[in-house]
Design a protein around this motif. Sequence first.
Motif, short mmCIF file in Angstrom:
data_model
loop_
_atom_site.label_atom_id
_atom_site.label_comp_id
_atom_site.label_asym_id
_atom_site.label_seq_id
_atom_site.Cartn_x
_atom_site.Cartn_y
_atom_site.Cartn_z
N VAL A 141 0.86 -1.19 0.00
CA VAL A 141 0.00 0.00 0.00
C VAL A 141 0.89 1.24 0.00
N VAL A 142 0.74 2.09 -1.01
CA VAL A 142 1.50 3.34 -1.10
C VAL A 142 0.49 4.49 -1.04
N GLU A 143 0.42 5.12 0.11
CA GLU A 143 -0.58 6.16 0.37
C GLU A 143 -0.02 7.13 1.41
N ASP A 144 -0.05 8.44 1.11
CA ASP A 144 0.55 9.41 2.03
C ASP A 144 -0.41 9.91 3.09
N ASP A 145 -1.69 9.65 2.96
CA ASP A 145 -2.66 10.02 3.99
C ASP A 145 -2.61 8.94 5.08
N GLY A 146 -2.07 9.30 6.24
CA GLY A 146 -1.84 8.32 7.29
C GLY A 146 -3.10 7.62 7.77
N MET A 147 -4.17 8.36 7.95
CA MET A 147 -5.41 7.75 8.43
C MET A 147 -6.00 6.79 7.41
N VAL A 168 0.41 -7.37 4.49
CA VAL A 168 0.43 -6.00 3.97
C VAL A 168 1.69 -5.26 4.41
N GLU A 169 2.34 -4.59 3.47
CA GLU A 169 3.42 -3.66 3.77
C GLU A 169 3.03 -2.29 3.23
N GLU A 170 3.64 -1.25 3.77
CA GLU A 170 3.19 0.10 3.43
C GLU A 170 4.34 1.08 3.35
N THR A 171 4.08 2.17 2.64
CA THR A 171 4.97 3.31 2.63
C THR A 171 4.14 4.54 2.29
N ASP A 172 4.69 5.72 2.61
CA ASP A 172 3.92 6.95 2.39
C ASP A 172 4.50 7.82 1.29
N ASN A 173 5.48 7.32 0.51
CA ASN A 173 6.05 8.14 -0.55
C ASN A 173 6.37 7.31 -1.79
N GLY A 174 6.38 7.97 -2.92
CA GLY A 174 6.52 7.28 -4.18
C GLY A 174 7.87 6.68 -4.45
N GLU A 204 10.10 5.39 -2.30
CA GLU A 204 10.22 4.12 -1.59
C GLU A 204 9.24 3.10 -2.17
N GLY A 205 8.08 3.57 -2.59
CA GLY A 205 7.11 2.67 -3.20
C GLY A 205 7.67 1.99 -4.44
N LEU A 206 8.36 2.75 -5.29
CA LEU A 206 8.98 2.17 -6.48
C LEU A 206 10.06 1.18 -6.09
N PHE A 207 10.89 1.55 -5.13
CA PHE A 207 11.96 0.65 -4.69
C PHE A 207 11.40 -0.68 -4.21
N LEU A 208 10.37 -0.63 -3.37
CA LEU A 208 9.78 -1.85 -2.84
C LEU A 208 9.11 -2.66 -3.94
N ALA A 209 8.32 -2.01 -4.78
CA ALA A 209 7.60 -2.71 -5.83
C ALA A 209 8.55 -3.40 -6.80
N ALA A 210 9.71 -2.78 -7.03
CA ALA A 210 10.68 -3.34 -7.98
C ALA A 210 11.33 -4.63 -7.48
N GLN A 211 11.15 -4.95 -6.19
CA GLN A 211 11.70 -6.21 -5.66
C GLN A 211 10.90 -7.41 -6.15
N GLU A 212 9.71 -7.18 -6.71
CA GLU A 212 8.85 -8.23 -7.28
C GLU A 212 8.46 -9.29 -6.25
N ILE A 213 8.05 -8.83 -5.06
CA ILE A 213 7.63 -9.75 -4.01
C ILE A 213 6.16 -9.56 -3.66
N TYR A 214 5.46 -8.72 -4.40
CA TYR A 214 4.07 -8.42 -4.07
C TYR A 214 3.12 -8.98 -5.13
N MET A 232 -1.49 10.79 -6.22
CA MET A 232 -0.77 11.96 -5.73
C MET A 232 0.05 11.57 -4.52
N LEU A 233 1.38 11.56 -4.69
CA LEU A 233 2.30 11.12 -3.64
C LEU A 233 3.49 12.07 -3.55
N PRO A 234 4.12 12.17 -2.36
CA PRO A 234 5.40 12.87 -2.27
C PRO A 234 6.45 12.13 -3.10
N GLY A 235 7.32 12.85 -3.75
CA GLY A 235 8.31 12.20 -4.60
C GLY A 235 7.66 11.74 -5.89
N LEU A 236 8.02 10.58 -6.35
CA LEU A 236 7.45 10.03 -7.57
C LEU A 236 5.97 9.72 -7.36
#
Length: 226
Positions: free
Chosen positions: A5-11, A27-33, A35-45, A53-57
């Motif tokens: 889950v990549v979402e910058d709205d904490g709630m 479930v794993e999570e991050t709040d910025n794009g 890190e989201g790309l880095f995690l997704a590129a590991q191909e484990i999801y 709309m995210l901070p960064g990418l």
Amino acid sequence: MKILVVEDDGMLRDAINSVLKGEGYNVEETDNGDEGLFLAAQEIYDLLVLDIMLPGLNGLGIVQELREKNIQVPVLFLTAKDSIEDRVAGLNIGGDDYLVKPFAVAELLARVKALLRRKAGSSEELVVYKNISLHHKLQEAYYESMPMGLTAKEYELIEYLILNRERILTREQIFDRLWGYESESSYGIVDVYVHHLRKKMLNLGCDHFIRTVRGVGYMLKDDRHV
């Protein structure tokens, strides 16, 4: 099944995580794009739930880079109510579905389950490769209708191998998928669980499906005719 889950709205992120975990998803999570790309590129999801709309990418940039790397993980975009252009753009660059905020829990779960079924290429509960079948609800694997008698972690291992059948998975990918980045275990635990799984498959005469790629990891493939 493992979801990022990549979402910058904490709630909202916490709410999505709670709902998905309540359904038994990992479930794993991050709040910025970035890190989201880095995690997704590991191909484990098995699925990405991405805000656009995210901070960064932003979410569109994440999917564009993943598709350029030929990473075809399903993507569920989260979009604002008035951003029709973003929805169209997301689908055009390789997104699979979208949800407009605010959304109902039931709708989120329905979209998630539909995308995961599509990824498995099977019915909701059954995944099949050759003579091996997985029953997700029962958390059990069968060879020619005979149960293997797996533990929960052994089931996760064979499920991950079958969903990525005939593809080499590194020990790091398997570890990150099954135990996560924050685990205090070492990569050696992957070899231990592969050994346990092979022993149970040997009892049914199907241990040949798991191939060791020396120095790299493992692959599930029926190589009897190779």
